[in-house]
Write a protein that holds these residues in place. Sequence first.
Motif, PDB file in Angstrom:
ATOM      1  N   ASP A 179       0.829  -1.239  -0.064  1.00  0.00           N
ATOM      2  CA  ASP A 179       0.102   0.087  -0.142  1.00  0.00           C
ATOM      3  C   ASP A 179       0.987   1.132   0.069  1.00  0.00           C
ATOM      4  N   ASP A 180       0.774   2.086  -0.982  1.00  0.00           N
ATOM      5  CA  ASP A 180       1.692   3.015  -1.376  1.00  0.00           C
ATOM      6  C   ASP A 180       0.890   4.019  -0.605  1.00  0.00           C
ATOM      7  N   MET A 181       0.775   4.316   0.667  1.00  0.00           N
ATOM      8  CA  MET A 181       0.493   5.455   1.321  1.00  0.00           C
ATOM      9  C   MET A 181      -1.080   5.967   0.953  1.00  0.00           C
ATOM     10  N   SER A 182      -2.151   4.818   0.842  1.00  0.00           N
ATOM     11  CA  SER A 182      -3.365   5.289   0.156  1.00  0.00           C
ATOM     12  C   SER A 182      -4.077   5.990   1.328  1.00  0.00           C
ATOM     13  N   GLU A 183      -5.013   6.809   0.933  1.00  0.00           N
ATOM     14  CA  GLU A 183      -5.557   7.744   1.832  1.00  0.00           C
ATOM     15  C   GLU A 183      -7.136   7.406   2.040  1.00  0.00           C
ATOM     16  N   PHE A 184      -7.819   6.357   1.052  1.00  0.00           N
ATOM     17  CA  PHE A 184      -9.185   6.162   1.369  1.00  0.00           C
ATOM     18  C   PHE A 184      -9.419   5.114   2.288  1.00  0.00           C
ATOM     19  N   ASP A 185     -10.279   5.202   2.988  1.00  0.00           N
ATOM     20  CA  ASP A 185     -10.734   4.741   4.367  1.00  0.00           C
ATOM     21  C   ASP A 185     -10.935   3.128   4.160  1.00  0.00           C
ATOM     22  N   ASP A 186     -11.691   2.913   2.894  1.00  0.00           N
ATOM     23  CA  ASP A 186     -11.874   1.392   2.702  1.00  0.00           C
ATOM     24  C   ASP A 186     -10.847   0.423   2.476  1.00  0.00           C
ATOM     25  N   LEU A 187      -9.585   1.230   2.220  1.00  0.00           N
ATOM     26  CA  LEU A 187      -8.266   0.405   2.072  1.00  0.00           C
ATOM     27  C   LEU A 187      -7.486   0.324   3.372  1.00  0.00           C
ATOM     28  N   LYS A 188      -7.824   0.624   4.725  1.00  0.00           N
ATOM     29  CA  LYS A 188      -7.460   0.432   5.736  1.00  0.00           C
ATOM     30  C   LYS A 188      -8.063  -0.683   6.265  1.00  0.00           C
ATOM     31  N   GLU A 189      -8.691  -0.591   7.623  1.00  0.00           N
ATOM     32  CA  GLU A 189      -9.539  -1.646   8.323  1.00  0.00           C
ATOM     33  C   GLU A 189     -10.041  -2.827   7.425  1.00  0.00           C
ATOM     34  N   ARG A 190     -11.045  -2.221   6.778  1.00  0.00           N
ATOM     35  CA  ARG A 190     -11.880  -3.104   5.824  1.00  0.00           C
ATOM     36  C   ARG A 190     -11.028  -4.091   5.007  1.00  0.00           C
ATOM     37  N   LEU A 191      -9.789  -3.650   4.419  1.00  0.00           N
ATOM     38  CA  LEU A 191      -9.101  -4.286   3.683  1.00  0.00           C
ATOM     39  C   LEU A 191      -8.309  -5.541   4.595  1.00  0.00           C
ATOM     40  N   ASN A 192      -7.954  -4.857   5.660  1.00  0.00           N
ATOM     41  CA  ASN A 192      -7.271  -5.849   6.649  1.00  0.00           C
ATOM     42  C   ASN A 192      -8.134  -7.216   6.814  1.00  0.00           C
ATOM     43  N   HIS A 193      -9.245  -6.835   7.171  1.00  0.00           N
ATOM     44  CA  HIS A 193     -10.466  -7.629   7.640  1.00  0.00           C
ATOM     45  C   HIS A 193     -10.708  -8.847   6.383  1.00  0.00           C
ATOM     46  N   GLN A 194     -10.945  -8.061   5.260  1.00  0.00           N
ATOM     47  CA  GLN A 194     -11.409  -8.834   4.088  1.00  0.00           C
ATOM     48  C   GLN A 194     -10.092  -9.865   3.665  1.00  0.00           C
ATOM     49  N   LEU A 195      -8.787  -9.288   3.875  1.00  0.00           N
ATOM     50  CA  LEU A 195      -7.781 -10.407   3.612  1.00  0.00           C
ATOM     51  C   LEU A 195      -7.661 -11.482   4.035  1.00  0.00           C
ATOM     52  N   GLU A 196      -8.410 -11.559   5.267  1.00  0.00           N
ATOM     53  CA  GLU A 196      -8.400 -12.641   5.995  1.00  0.00           C
ATOM     54  C   GLU A 196      -9.066 -13.925   5.252  1.00  0.00           C
ATOM     55  N   LEU A 197      -9.694 -13.645   4.479  1.00  0.00           N
ATOM     56  CA  LEU A 197     -10.379 -14.594   3.287  1.00  0.00           C
ATOM     57  C   LEU A 197      -9.215 -15.471   2.544  1.00  0.00           C
ATOM     58  N   PHE A 198      -8.089 -14.930   2.286  1.00  0.00           N
ATOM     59  CA  PHE A 198      -7.047 -15.547   1.676  1.00  0.00           C
ATOM     60  C   PHE A 198      -6.267 -16.530   2.448  1.00  0.00           C
ATOM     61  N   ARG A 199      -6.390 -16.408   3.688  1.00  0.00           N
ATOM     62  CA  ARG A 199      -5.756 -17.408   4.583  1.00  0.00           C
ATOM     63  C   ARG A 199      -4.198 -17.458   4.331  1.00  0.00           C
ATOM     64  N   GLY A 200      -3.695 -16.509   4.777  1.00  0.00           N
ATOM     65  CA  GLY A 200      -2.213 -16.453   4.926  1.00  0.00           C
ATOM     66  C   GLY A 200      -1.466 -16.363   3.660  1.00  0.00           C
ATOM     67  N   LYS A 201      -2.090 -16.273   2.639  1.00  0.00           N
ATOM     68  CA  LYS A 201      -1.217 -16.251   1.276  1.00  0.00           C
ATOM     69  C   LYS A 201      -0.852 -14.761   0.973  1.00  0.00           C
ATOM     70  N   ILE A 202      -1.429 -13.955   1.746  1.00  0.00           N
ATOM     71  CA  ILE A 202      -1.250 -12.451   1.459  1.00  0.00           C
ATOM     72  C   ILE A 202      -0.064 -11.796   2.530  1.00  0.00           C
ATOM     73  N   LYS A 203       0.816 -11.157   2.054  1.00  0.00           N
ATOM     74  CA  LYS A 203       1.608 -10.164   3.056  1.00  0.00           C
ATOM     75  C   LYS A 203       1.371  -8.683   2.553  1.00  0.00           C
ATOM     76  N   LEU A 204       1.018  -8.145   3.527  1.00  0.00           N
ATOM     77  CA  LEU A 204       0.512  -6.628   3.333  1.00  0.00           C
ATOM     78  C   LEU A 204       1.546  -5.740   4.063  1.00  0.00           C
ATOM     79  N   ILE A 205       2.139  -4.915   3.113  1.00  0.00           N
ATOM     80  CA  ILE A 205       3.121  -3.949   3.627  1.00  0.00           C
ATOM     81  C   ILE A 205       2.502  -2.458   3.481  1.00  0.00           C
ATOM     82  N   ARG A 206       2.484  -1.619   4.348  1.00  0.00           N
ATOM     83  CA  ARG A 206       2.209  -0.219   4.411  1.00  0.00           C
ATOM     84  C   ARG A 206       3.109   0.559   4.233  1.00  0.00           C
TER      85      ARG A 206
END
Length: 452
Positions: A179-206
């Motif tokens: 995440d290259d310093m996005s400002e939009f709200d839905d790319l924060k907590e909501r994204l963290n939460h939704q990524l759990e769907l992919f069971r550990g295949k995703i690394k998120l770097i902010r």
Amino acid sequence: MRDTVVRRLFYGSLTFGIWTALLFVYVHHSHVNNQKNNIPVTRSDFLTLKTNVQEKIIDSSEQVTKPQVTDKTPYRADPRKQTSSSVSGEDSEYVDPDVYDAFLKYGFNTIISKILGNHRNVPDTRDKMCAQKRYPFRLPVASIVICFHNEEFNALFRTLSSIMTLTPDHYLEEIILVDDMSEFDDLKERLNHQLELFRGKIKLIRNKKREGLIRSRMIGASHAVGDVLVFLDSHCEVNKVWLEPLLYAISKDPKVVVCPLLDYIDERTLEYKPSPVVRGVFDWNLHFKWDTVFSYEMDGPEGPTKPIRSPAMPGGVFAIDKHYFNEIGQYDKGMEFWGGENVELSLRIWMCGGQLFVIPCSRVGHISRSHLPGSSREMQEAILRNYLRVVHVWLDNYKEQFFHQRPTLKLLPYGNISERVELRKRLGCKSFQWYLDTVFPELESNIENKPF
Ligand code: UDP
Ligand code: MN
């Protein structure tokens, strides 16, 4: 007993009737209200506003000559798409104001994106012969790096879910989201939460500050564990058996860098459209273009499945062996945001002992945006400086050909390039003349007025 049942039925239907009537009144009322608020915006209003936005960018960059500040790289202006002034994809006179606002914010029709949601199936656009191909079970495994800045949530999510659906698990080490310093709200907590769907295949770097695409990719790559780095934009949808042909080509020769054929997702309708077989080239302004591949070039036994030698890569989407990426010097850290990095890497690959191919059996859809949201004067100038860095490091005496087209750029500073010049020496790279003679003779024949 019977009486009670009849009474209950009677009161039940009465209650149901009352609720239905109330619901009808409510729906009708809000529909009328919506119509009142939806003051139609005409297409010409939209165009005027769009032109105003573009003019603002140009006006605010007076120190740089006007025609050059509208610089756009590759498929930032995709010649394969039909041009139309309508943002909705319909030829009507009116544009929904919501569609219009979203278009300015994200660069494509996000109303349709929301309707499409998290996932959809896209048409298999490969040549039939591709479906016959078989790939080894054991291939190098991929780390997919996706950088995003203020991306529309659903488009980002479809990118991820299409990968997860269409990539065999044993070829996929991980997806690294930067995440290259996005400002939009839905790319924060909501994204963290939704990524759990992919069971550990995703690394998120902010990123802690905006780094731009070029440095963000290097940050992503530095976390990769897989053998092959696959870079994707955050508004793509991969197609059937998209990864295997890329990994297979690299497994045969790690100095081969490969691009899928980019199918075209219409920015107005989000319709997924097949691309003809094309290769990447550029002109003397270093603007990337697609170039037709003639059918006789696919005459051999492999036919239309044959990898196509490509003088340049489109930028957003390619696969490269991780060690090879490090060995040839990743990207130029002195470049900002994005722009020019694809031509720079293409020249470096060819001139320093590698090869670059488009693989027609690997298809990835990409939303081609003609309007880039968030463009600023700073960004426009940075893109020009990136180009200058390419010119001064790689073009030898052909740099005069670039300045012949754009003389005022001679005065623009472009930072310190000594590390990149040193890299070129260290890698023992060939001359630009060699590149023109061997890889891209069509460019030399395009010199109109040889000034040297
Ligand atoms: N991007 C980024 N930081 C930036 C600019 C772009 O992370 O400063 C991301 C962007 O979200 C997208 C990718 O880099 O996923 C490529 O950018 P874009 O799609 O705008 O380029 P285009 O496809 O138009 O060439
Ligand atoms: Mn893109």
